[in-house]
Design a protein around this motif. Sequence first.
Motif, PDB file in Angstrom:
ATOM      1  N   GLY A 398       0.809  -1.215   0.000  1.00  0.00           N
ATOM      2  CA  GLY A 398       0.000   0.000   0.000  1.00  0.00           C
ATOM      3  C   GLY A 398       0.839   1.260   0.000  1.00  0.00           C
ATOM      4  O   GLY A 398       2.060   1.225  -0.196  1.00  0.00           O
ATOM      5  N   PRO A 399       0.199   2.422   0.220  1.00  0.00           N
ATOM      6  CA  PRO A 399       0.913   3.705   0.209  1.00  0.00           C
ATOM      7  C   PRO A 399       1.997   3.742   1.285  1.00  0.00           C
ATOM      8  O   PRO A 399       1.891   3.101   2.328  1.00  0.00           O
ATOM      9  CB  PRO A 399      -0.189   4.732   0.489  1.00  0.00           C
ATOM     10  N   ILE A 435      -2.474   1.110   9.214  1.00  0.00           N
ATOM     11  CA  ILE A 435      -2.475  -0.133   9.993  1.00  0.00           C
ATOM     12  C   ILE A 435      -3.222  -1.216   9.216  1.00  0.00           C
ATOM     13  O   ILE A 435      -4.288  -0.974   8.632  1.00  0.00           O
ATOM     14  CB  ILE A 435      -3.138   0.078  11.356  1.00  0.00           C
ATOM     15  N   CYS A 436      -2.650  -2.417   9.212  1.00  0.00           N
ATOM     16  CA  CYS A 436      -3.291  -3.556   8.550  1.00  0.00           C
ATOM     17  C   CYS A 436      -3.806  -4.531   9.587  1.00  0.00           C
ATOM     18  O   CYS A 436      -3.381  -4.511  10.745  1.00  0.00           O
ATOM     19  CB  CYS A 436      -2.299  -4.254   7.612  1.00  0.00           C
ATOM     20  N   GLN A 437      -4.721  -5.378   9.177  1.00  0.00           N
ATOM     21  CA  GLN A 437      -5.174  -6.477  10.024  1.00  0.00           C
ATOM     22  C   GLN A 437      -4.176  -7.615   9.890  1.00  0.00           C
ATOM     23  O   GLN A 437      -3.687  -7.906   8.797  1.00  0.00           O
ATOM     24  CB  GLN A 437      -6.566  -6.931   9.604  1.00  0.00           C
ATOM     25  N   LYS A 448      -2.827  -9.285   6.810  1.00  0.00           N
ATOM     26  CA  LYS A 448      -3.802  -9.969   5.963  1.00  0.00           C
ATOM     27  C   LYS A 448      -4.465  -8.996   5.005  1.00  0.00           C
ATOM     28  O   LYS A 448      -5.074  -9.414   4.019  1.00  0.00           O
ATOM     29  CB  LYS A 448      -4.880 -10.637   6.816  1.00  0.00           C
ATOM     30  N   THR A 449      -4.401  -7.707   5.317  1.00  0.00           N
ATOM     31  CA  THR A 449      -5.014  -6.677   4.484  1.00  0.00           C
ATOM     32  C   THR A 449      -3.952  -5.685   4.063  1.00  0.00           C
ATOM     33  O   THR A 449      -2.804  -5.738   4.525  1.00  0.00           O
ATOM     34  CB  THR A 449      -6.130  -5.939   5.238  1.00  0.00           C
ATOM     35  N   VAL A 450      -4.339  -4.769   3.178  1.00  0.00           N
ATOM     36  CA  VAL A 450      -3.410  -3.750   2.718  1.00  0.00           C
ATOM     37  C   VAL A 450      -3.032  -2.842   3.897  1.00  0.00           C
ATOM     38  O   VAL A 450      -3.890  -2.399   4.658  1.00  0.00           O
ATOM     39  CB  VAL A 450      -4.035  -2.906   1.582  1.00  0.00           C
ATOM     40  N   GLY A 451      -1.756  -2.572   4.017  1.00  0.00           N
ATOM     41  CA  GLY A 451      -1.266  -1.734   5.105  1.00  0.00           C
ATOM     42  C   GLY A 451       0.201  -1.986   5.347  1.00  0.00           C
ATOM     43  O   GLY A 451       0.724  -3.038   4.983  1.00  0.00           O
ATOM     44  N   ARG A 452       0.880  -1.061   5.945  1.00  0.00           N
ATOM     45  CA  ARG A 452       2.329  -1.193   6.164  1.00  0.00           C
ATOM     46  C   ARG A 452       2.727  -1.193   7.642  1.00  0.00           C
ATOM     47  O   ARG A 452       3.906  -1.335   7.951  1.00  0.00           O
ATOM     48  CB  ARG A 452       3.064  -0.068   5.445  1.00  0.00           C
TER      49      ARG A 452
END
Length: 561
Positions: A398-399, A435-437, A448-452
């Motif tokens: 992601g960004p 924040i990602c899950q 598990k999801t988009v995020g850094r």
Amino acid sequence: MASPETEKGRARVGMPFSRLPGFALFVLLLVLLFAPFSTGDSSFELRKAPASGPELQHGLGMWRRFAKNATAHNITFVLAAHRTYRRDPLNGYQRYTGGWNISNQHYWASVGFTAIPLFTIAIAWFVGFGLVLLLMCCCYCCCRRQNHSYSPVAYVLSLILLILLTVAAIIGCGILYKGQGKFHNSTSQTLDYVVGQSNLTVDNLKEFSSSLAAAKSVGVDQVFLPTDVQSNIDLLQTKLNSSANALSTKTSQNSKNIRNVLDSVRLDLIIVAAVMLLLAFIGFIFSMCGLQFLVSILVLVGWILVAGTFILCGVFLLLHNVVGDACVAMDEWVTHPQAHTALDDILPCVDATTVNESMLRSKEVTFQLVNVVNNVIVNVTNRNFPPALAPLYYNQSGPLVPPLCNPYMPDMSNRTCATGEVDFTNEEGVWKQYICQTAVVSGNEVCKTVGRITPTIYNQMTAATNVSQGLYFYGPFLAQLADCTFVRETFTSLSNNDCPGLERYSKWIYTGLVIVSTALMLSLIFWFIYARETRHRKYNKQFLVQSGAPHMRFEKAGADV
């Protein structure tokens, strides 16, 4: 109660210094405090210096030279030099030129000399009236013949003067009682303010020390502060805790001692007012009734009380002058905080080396913590690692996460935030968007999801940022310690908000004492006179009635014949 404007003004005042309560002990009792009658140099001594002359020019010239050179050359600055230009009995009654300095015996001798008239009156009254009482007692015992002469003029005048003196004593007791109440409230408010300022400094020092301690244990993704920085934190933390504990202990002890003195002074003044009022009233009643024996007893008691009250007047006049000197000294010190003055022995500014070290360590730790956070952001969260490089790889995507603004350059000078950086005021809200899950895979936390940013890394980043923010915002506090701003603001507040009340109400006290002492002193004399005239008046009335009765009967018989 202090006015809202006063409290509002005090809320803006900076932190006080560690030894301010010790200064308050003087500036509350010696320094609970007062200035001259109405012009600024109150005393009963006519001390107005001549308009010209070598003595005056020498004293004022010295004062001007000190004032001119103190700031430029950092030499000794004489505080309240013009106001303390008094006669010094310990120096051949020459003028004292050392300024306000409570550790100088010549200062105390010169300020004590202003109360000499009252002390002289007390001694003269005690000795002189004591001799009069002794002579009266001898005459009463040796002279058997009783003189019952009566003067209507003396009777009326003594009655009028006795009434006026009794009223004056009542007024004086009222002024004394009202003054001590106002004085106690004013000094208590001053003490509360000084103690509050001192406690605020203690709290800030302890919180700053706690922030430094927290910085040692803060880490982001197993990245911590360098070892040398942690060692420096340990050394500085020891100094800070020692200073804070010493200040807290001294504040508590001084506050307790001062409050005990204030309560004792208040109780003593109330007792003096009550006893003097009762004595004046009872003496007036007894003299009206012509009770010569009881009046004699009251005169003996009053003789001692009047002498003691005049001594008390002198003490309060002395304290009044010391307080006025202290207020002027604070005003002058505010404009010359870096010059060496007599206040340095009581309330020196914080050692510049210690404060500068604290400021440097604060900037250094803040700089290093921000670097720790940014290193993780740049080298871990914003990188796309292959799965084989776990735990650096946790499926971040992601960004890119914006870095944290570092407020300092590597040389610890101030730095302006660059475009795209987040600062201490909004970093948590911005970083939450990245924040990602997560789920645990092979013992590692993986997105598990988009995020850094994983929740764990986010908590570590915000913890490090909060510590950095706390240290950064202690900068102004440390700067105030370094340049004595907090002392100047504290003295300015004391001078503007507390000195006028302390001077006014202390003046009420010694004015009330002077009125009561003088009224009672003269009343003792007229008690004797009026009681004597009352007793002789009654005797003469009885004598005229007894001697005139036969004559009246003879005239009546002649008329009938």
